[in-house]
Design a protein around this motif. Structure first.
Motif, PDB file in Angstrom:
ATOM      1  N   MET A   1     -10.541  22.290   9.964  1.00 42.38           N
ATOM      2  CA  MET A   1     -10.697  21.174   9.126  1.00 42.38           C
ATOM      3  C   MET A   1      -9.465  20.867   8.604  1.00 42.38           C
ATOM      4  N   PHE A   2      -8.413  21.608   8.975  1.00 39.95           N
ATOM      5  CA  PHE A   2      -7.108  21.079   8.361  1.00 39.95           C
ATOM      6  C   PHE A   2      -6.709  19.819   8.963  1.00 39.95           C
ATOM      7  N   MET A   3      -7.037  19.503  10.199  1.00 44.58           N
ATOM      8  CA  MET A   3      -7.113  18.388  11.071  1.00 44.58           C
ATOM      9  C   MET A   3      -7.362  17.005  10.429  1.00 44.58           C
ATOM     10  N   PHE A   4      -8.290  17.081   9.454  1.00 40.16           N
ATOM     11  CA  PHE A   4      -9.020  16.174   8.750  1.00 40.16           C
ATOM     12  C   PHE A   4      -8.622  15.913   7.281  1.00 40.16           C
ATOM     13  N   LYS A   5      -7.688  16.969   6.777  1.00 42.32           N
ATOM     14  CA  LYS A   5      -6.964  16.876   5.448  1.00 42.32           C
ATOM     15  C   LYS A   5      -6.345  15.598   5.352  1.00 42.32           C
ATOM     16  N   GLY A   6      -6.677  15.060   4.073  1.00 45.95           N
ATOM     17  CA  GLY A   6      -6.118  13.831   3.717  1.00 45.95           C
ATOM     18  C   GLY A   6      -6.754  12.839   4.240  1.00 45.95           C
ATOM     19  N   TRP A   7      -7.996  12.923   4.845  1.00 50.17           N
ATOM     20  CA  TRP A   7      -8.756  11.652   5.562  1.00 50.17           C
ATOM     21  C   TRP A   7      -9.153  10.671   4.552  1.00 50.17           C
ATOM     22  N   VAL A   8      -9.515  10.990   3.290  1.00 49.89           N
ATOM     23  CA  VAL A   8     -10.089   9.953   2.388  1.00 49.89           C
ATOM     24  C   VAL A   8      -8.779   9.269   1.904  1.00 49.89           C
ATOM     25  N   PRO A   9      -7.660   9.658   1.605  1.00 46.20           N
ATOM     26  CA  PRO A   9      -6.273   8.880   1.033  1.00 46.20           C
ATOM     27  C   PRO A   9      -5.907   8.153   2.544  1.00 46.20           C
TER      28      PRO A   9
ATOM     29  N   LEU B   1       5.880   6.205  -7.411  1.00 48.26           N
ATOM     30  CA  LEU B   1       4.857   5.823  -6.618  1.00 48.26           C
ATOM     31  C   LEU B   1       5.690   5.151  -5.398  1.00 48.26           C
ATOM     32  N   PHE B   2       6.852   4.778  -5.658  1.00 49.65           N
ATOM     33  CA  PHE B   2       7.405   3.907  -4.411  1.00 49.65           C
ATOM     34  C   PHE B   2       9.008   4.723  -3.972  1.00 49.65           C
TER      35      PHE B   2
ATOM     36  N   THR C   1       0.737  -1.285   0.151  1.00 46.89           N
ATOM     37  CA  THR C   1      -0.032   0.122  -0.002  1.00 46.89           C
ATOM     38  C   THR C   1       0.891   1.171   0.053  1.00 46.89           C
ATOM     39  N   HIS C   2       2.180   1.044  -0.399  1.00 43.03           N
ATOM     40  CA  HIS C   2       3.105   2.294  -0.148  1.00 43.03           C
ATOM     41  C   HIS C   2       2.510   3.602  -1.221  1.00 43.03           C
ATOM     42  N   PRO C   3       2.209   3.193  -2.186  1.00 47.91           N
ATOM     43  CA  PRO C   3       1.759   4.424  -3.194  1.00 47.91           C
ATOM     44  C   PRO C   3       0.628   5.256  -2.582  1.00 47.91           C
ATOM     45  N   LEU C   4      -0.258   4.476  -1.858  1.00 47.68           N
ATOM     46  CA  LEU C   4      -1.387   5.393  -1.144  1.00 47.68           C
ATOM     47  C   LEU C   4      -0.968   6.241   0.014  1.00 47.68           C
ATOM     48  N   ASP C   5      -0.019   5.620   0.571  1.00 46.76           N
ATOM     49  CA  ASP C   5       0.719   6.231   1.907  1.00 46.76           C
ATOM     50  C   ASP C   5       1.464   7.433   1.499  1.00 46.76           C
ATOM     51  N   LEU C   6       2.164   7.161   0.437  1.00 47.40           N
ATOM     52  CA  LEU C   6       2.841   8.314  -0.114  1.00 47.40           C
ATOM     53  C   LEU C   6       2.083   9.551  -0.574  1.00 47.40           C
ATOM     54  N   THR C   7       1.058   9.214  -1.056  1.00 46.46           N
ATOM     55  CA  THR C   7      -0.016  10.109  -1.581  1.00 46.46           C
ATOM     56  C   THR C   7      -0.460  11.043  -0.142  1.00 46.46           C
TER      57      THR C   7
END
Length: 306
Positions: free
Chosen positions: A268-276, A78-79, A44-50
């Protein structure tokens, strides 16, 4: 008059064979959690990187961030920072799984224990693992976030060990503890939510007539645990990424980062990137626990206790 009773036998009846005591189950190797987490994180590294680049840069959407990475660095991009991910998992994750099991023993926890006991074991494990794994965490975040920066601001580390040695040489040993406060806080949240909720959901599912201790049960419990953990950990995760990725003097102040982020982006910055974060943590959580359960089965099979 003679007695008709049969003579009493003085022979001792044969003794029954003693019951064979069931051998006590040996503990699993302490490193299984770290191995399972490393396997899962590599996939799942590409998603963590994003996720890290969304939190630390001006990118707005997950798909746009992925396209930007592929456009500028190719699919290999991506890696980026995969060695930092391995270092982090084999320090932080190895420690947290080991410490969680030891904490449960210390608290006398079992599968039927109330959630707060499991959460307390997670807090203890997170406190230890957050400190032990902090250098690997800093290295991972910097390696992953480097290509999201302008060329003149990049660290340009070759791999995780190069990053570790250069940080100590150029910034001093204290740089390895950059962001340790938010990282320990996030580690406490993660372990008390992810590990404890997995144990809780698994135990609750096994009480029903629909589940047995198999992959279906492990998948369902880990799916629920991943959603809980993502929501609980999001604020600390954002702060950790922004502080660790900073390089200027005074830029590592937690309060300073909070004030600047609130003024610029709102709460709401505290939940920025919640979806990824959810998209990354969900399969990672599922893969970690499915892999861990299978590794345990492999150990049981090798020991002949499966």
């Amino acid at each position: 008059m003679s007695s008709s009773l049969p003579p009493v036998s003085t022979q001792t009846p044969p003794s029954l064979p003693p019951a064979i005591a069931k051998p006590k189950k040996q503990p699993y190797p302490f490193y299984l959690g770290g191995v399972a987490a490393t396997i899962a994180a590599s996939i799942t590294h590409p998603l963590d990187l994003t996720k890290v680049r969304l939190q630390a840069s001006g990118d707005k959407r997950m798909v746009d961030s992925i396209k930007k990475t592929v456009r500028t660095a190719g699919f290999r991009g991506l890696f980026d920072g995969i060695t930092g991910t391995w270092m982090r998992q084999m320090s932080y994750s190895l420690c947290r799984f080991w410490a969680y099991d030891e904490s449960k023993k210390l608290l006398g926890a079992n599968p039927q224990s109330p959630p707060w006991v499991l959460a307390a074991a997670g807090v203890m494990a997170g406190s230890i693992a957050g400190v032990v794994g902090n250098p690997g965490e800093v290295v991972m975040v910097r390696l992953q976030g480097d290509f999201a920066k302008p060329p003149e601001k990049r660290f340009n580390y070759k791999h995780c060990f190069d990053a570790l040695f250069r940080m100590v040489r150029e910034e001093g040993p204290s740089s390895l503890l950059r962001g340790v406060g938010p990282n320990v806080f996030r580690s406490i949240l993660m372990n008390s939510s992810q590990l404890a909720s997995y144990d809780f959901f698994k135990a609750e599912l096994l009480k029903t007539k629909y589940f047995e201790d198999n992959i279906a049960c492990h998948f369902t419990a880990s799916f629920a645990a991943g959603t809980v953990a993502t929501t609980v950990c999001s604020p600390a995760d954002v702060l950790k990424s922004r502080i660790m990725n900073a390089s200027g003097p005074g830029s590592s102040s937690t309060l300073g980062v909070i004030r600047a982020s609130l003024a610029k982006e709102g709460p709401m910055f505290m939940f920025k990137g919640w979806v990824p974060a959810w998209t990354r943590l969900q399969p990672t959580t599922i893969l970690i626990f499915l892999t861990l359960e299978q590794l345990k089965n492999a150990v049981d099979w090798k020991r002949g206790t499966l």
